[in-house]
Enzyme design. Structure first.
Site, mmCIF file in Angstrom:
data_model
loop_
_atom_site.group_PDB
_atom_site.id
_atom_site.type_symbol
_atom_site.label_atom_id
_atom_site.label_comp_id
_atom_site.label_asym_id
_atom_site.label_seq_id
_atom_site.Cartn_x
_atom_site.Cartn_y
_atom_site.Cartn_z
ATOM 1 N N GLU B 73 0.826 -1.206 0.000
ATOM 2 C CA GLU B 73 0.000 0.000 0.000
ATOM 3 C C GLU B 73 0.864 1.261 0.000
ATOM 4 O OE1 GLU B 73 -0.743 -2.701 1.619
ATOM 5 O OE2 GLU B 73 -2.722 -3.166 0.824
ATOM 6 N N HIS B 142 -9.850 -5.578 9.554
ATOM 7 C CA HIS B 142 -10.489 -5.323 8.255
ATOM 8 C C HIS B 142 -11.866 -4.698 8.406
ATOM 9 C CE1 HIS B 142 -7.608 -8.613 7.702
ATOM 10 N NE2 HIS B 142 -7.492 -8.228 6.447
#
Lengths: 431, 341
Positions: B73, B142
């Protein structure tokens, strides 16, 4: 201070009333409750009684239309100097003599003029009030410290200021003739009064009534000063539709306030327990001790089948099984007792009111109101009493109470400790 | 009037689209009309994205414009910031908003700061999309709602569309914006359907929407909580409690005027948001009201319902309990209106 005579509201949709005739002349002496004037509405004529004894002055002329709540005259006490009408509200003022300057209102509510003079008066310190209530009071020139708060811990809400304003417009409410018909406001009076004893106020639970306290009252002894507040749609109190817990609380609060007690010992059972907690939270200065017997409002669970069953029962046969669920030892519920209870419930309006109350307060068999936060806020002496065999509300809800609350759990007692073990409860209350 | 319908002066024909389809349509329009627009992210190409938002766009626009990035990321975000500085208009997709943590340096210290530190010579016309929120059983790493993290950074704009129409309109508005815009999309909303105008339109950033008008209580909600607030409002209406629901839509810059006007009208404020309650979006809304002239209209303390002070649990029941649900809103609203708090 002369007594204001106002145009009463005798019809739902009326905004003004016409003075048909005066029964007393300007300056004449009148007795309290004597006929004072007649009003005419579209639908009826009605006689209005004098709210006080004294001399009639500043009368509005016969035939004139006066707005509801506005002054039509003033009654002066014997020897009282007749001045300009206070507040100048009489439409056709006819001052008599050289009156000294008005000494202003002794009332806690400032005159409306004061608001214009000092629109931004500093908020009163030490008063619990919402910003909206303070703002409205400032705009209307109402002294917020004198407004009766109905929010948590007596906090003044906007609605309270609105009520104070309406009250000011109506003037001497307790004596106003249109309230004379209201008879069901007063709680059942205190009995066996002993001035030295701490006043005790009893609030019964759902589907009970004031008479249900009899076993406990006998044990409290003759010296006790006991008042009982009966819920609407219960016992001898007329049925009234209840929108919810807050609505019911307002009803009980009105009756409690009417007792004008200080340092009361408030005792509530079940639903009455939840009401007692909320009431103590709103009237901290008037409640010195709290005894909560199997109180509601500390958790969600409650036996909805019993509530619905009792509310709906129209005969002794259908009432008996539910009543037996209330106690640990169902020998207490004799057939005679059941028949007496069924007789007390024979009025369909009462049953309907109680069914509506079940719907409003315990929808789907759940306690929809929660007074745990209020209980945690309280700082008066508080005791919770519960039967370990309570089949209606789990006694474990008592564990929601903060540590300073005394907890007394009784073996082999159900949901009615004050009936099942009155001796022990009375002894606890007097410690 | 359907308050959930698009609010802008939109002329396109209305169709039923899911939230995910509405985003894909916006991406399609952007790719089709401006060749500077590129998509970047992990598995957004042939796989179609972790939540199937990009779908088959790679087949239409090719791998040079719909770019699968390596599983880093920080790397992907860095490339997208650089591409934006050099004249492209990248739209970067995170698989889960939680992974923003890995890319914080690029978002907070680069994307948000570059324009200011270079005296306005360069801007970063970057859009980042963050699938956020709980409810999918994806557990603590998440399921977070981290919009307040990025909302705390001057130089970023942060939006939370709650409807398909706004998901499309806010994405196209973000692309038009010369500065970085962060879009938090709730994962449970991707399948929600709603009316979406065809063609190009934008939903203004920084403007809240009043989804339901009412007089007794203002609920300021974000993202999926808007729908829970509306469900609660329907229920409360049966009790005669008239609730106004304000969909904040943009977290930064916040629409002060709409919120304050509503609170002045109702006198009561309930903030409902999924992010952790402490220091969350509702804390800012509450403070904004308390600091304003709307304070004088409050007839009850301000109440916040936010996420629990814990990582989102894996157990489905605990996961539900960790964020506000309709019964929580009902209880809080009733207490507020009845002056029990």
């Amino acid at each position: 201070m002369p007594t204001e005579v106002i145009m009463p509201k005798v019809d739902m949709d009326m905004s003004h009333g016409k003075i048909a005739v005066w029964h007393a002349a300007e300056g004449e002496k009148v007795e309290k409750s004597a006929p004072l004037f007649d009003i005419e509405t579209d639908k009826a004529a009605m006689e209005v009684e004098s709210p006080a004894a004294g001399y009639l002055h500043h009368t509005a002329p016969a035939g004139s239309d006066v707005a509801i709540g506005h002054a039509v005259a003033w009654i002066y006490a014997e020897g009282e100097a007749v001045e300009d009408p206070p507040g100048g509200k009489t439409p056709e003022a006819s001052p008599a003599g050289d009156a000294p300057a008005p000494n202003g209102h002794a009332s806690a509510l400032a005159a409306p003029d004061a608001a214009q003079a000092e629109p931004s008066a500093p908020p009163a310190n030490g008063v619990r009030a919402t910003p909206a209530a303070r703002r409205l009071a400032g705009l209307k020139g109402i002294d917020i410290a004198a407004v009766d708060g109905t929010g948590p811990r007596g906090r003044v809400q906007k609605r309270d200021v609105e009520a104070a304003e309406a009250h000011r417009a109506k003037a001497p409410e307790p004596e106003a003739p249109h309230h004379s018909a209201s008879t069901r406001r007063a709680p059942l009076p205190a009995r066996n009064v002993d001035a030295a004893a701490q006043p005790i106020v009893l609030v019964h639970g759902f589907a009970a009534d004031a008479a249900g306290w009899a076993p406990l009252e006998r044990r409290l002894g003759k010296g006790a000063s006991v008042s009982r507040i009966e819920l609407p749609g219960h016992g001898r109190t007329a049925a009234a539709k209840i929108a919810g817990f807050a609505d019911l609380l307002a009803y009980v609060r009105e009756r409690f306030d009417a007792l004008e007690l200080a340092d009361a010992h408030l005792v509530g059972h079940s639903l009455g327990g939840a009401l007692a907690i909320a009431l103590a939270d709103q009237r901290p200065d008037a409640v010195a001790a709290l005894t909560l017997i199997a109180p509601a409002g500390l958790g969600a669970e409650i036996d909805g089948a019993v509530l619905a069953g009792i509310a709906r029962a129209s005969r002794a046969e259908s009432l008996a099984p539910w009543l037996k669920r209330l106690v640990a030892n169902d020998d207490l519920i004799s057939w005679n007792y059941v028949q007496a209870a069924a007789l007390a419930r024979s009025d369909p309006a009462l049953r309907e009111a109680q069914q509506q109350m079940v719907d409003a307060l315990f929808p789907d068999g759940v306690q929809s109101f929660d007074v745990r936060d209020a209980l945690r806020r309280l700082d008066c002496k508080t005791r919770i009493i519960w039967g370990r065999r309570d089949a209606i509300i789990p006694w474990r809800h008592a564990l929601e109470a903060p540590g300073r609350v005394s907890l007394n759990l009784f073996e082999d007692v159900g949901h009615l400790p004050h009936v099942e073990a009155p001796e022990a409860i009375a002894a606890l209350m007097m410690t | 009037m359907n308050m959930m319908a698009p609010t802008a002066e939109v002329e396109g024909e209305l169709r039923e689209l899911s939230y995910a389809e509405a985003i894909r349509e916006a991406l399609d329009i952007a790719l089709g009309e401006d060749e500077r627009v590129i998509l970047m992210g992990e598995d957004i190409g042939v796989y179609g994205g972790a939540f199937q938002v990009t779908g088959d766009l790679v087949h239409k626009y090719g791998e040079e414009r719909v770019i699968d990035t390596p599983i880093s990321e920080l790397g992907g975000a860095g490339v997208s910031v650089g591409a934006a500085m050099c004249g492209l208009k990248p739209i970067f997709e995170f698989q889960f908003s939680d992974f923003a943590a890995l890319a914080m340096e690029q978002i907070v210290n680069q994307a948000a700061k570059v324009r200011f530190m270079l005296g306005g010579a360069v801007s970063v016309p970057l859009v980042m999309r963050f699938p956020a929120g709980s409810g999918t059983g994806a557990a603590a790493q998440h399921s977070q709602s981290l919009e307040a993290w990025l909302g705390h950074v001057p130089g970023l704009k942060v939006v939370q569309p709650s409807t398909p129409a706004d998901a499309k309109g806010l994405l196209l508005a973000a692309l038009d914006d010369p500065d970085p815009v962060m879009i938090f999309e709730h994962k449970l909303l991707y399948k929600m359907k709603g009316e979406v105008p065809a063609g190009r339109y934008t939903t203004p950033i920084g403007v809240a929407a009043v989804r339901r008008e009412g007089t007794d209580l203002t609920i300021v909600a974000t993202s999926i909580m808007v729908h829970k607030a509306l469900a609660a409002a329907e229920e409360l209406a049966k009790d005669g409690i008239d609730v106004e629901v304000v969909d904040l839509r943009t977290v930064r810059p916040m629409d002060r005027d709409t919120v304050l006007a509503s609170v002045r009208k109702t006198g009561r404020l309930l903030c409902v948001y999924e992010g952790v309650k402490t220091l969350g979006v509702g804390a800012e809304v509450s403070a904004m009201v308390a600091e304003s002239d709307a304070f004088d209209y409050l007839d009850a303390p301000i109440v916040r319902l936010g996420g629990a002070e814990c990582p989102i649990p894996y157990n489905p029941e605990l996961e539900k309990a960790a964020v506000p649900q309709v019964p929580d809103i009902l209880r809080a609203a009733r207490q507020l209106v009845k002056a029990e708090v």
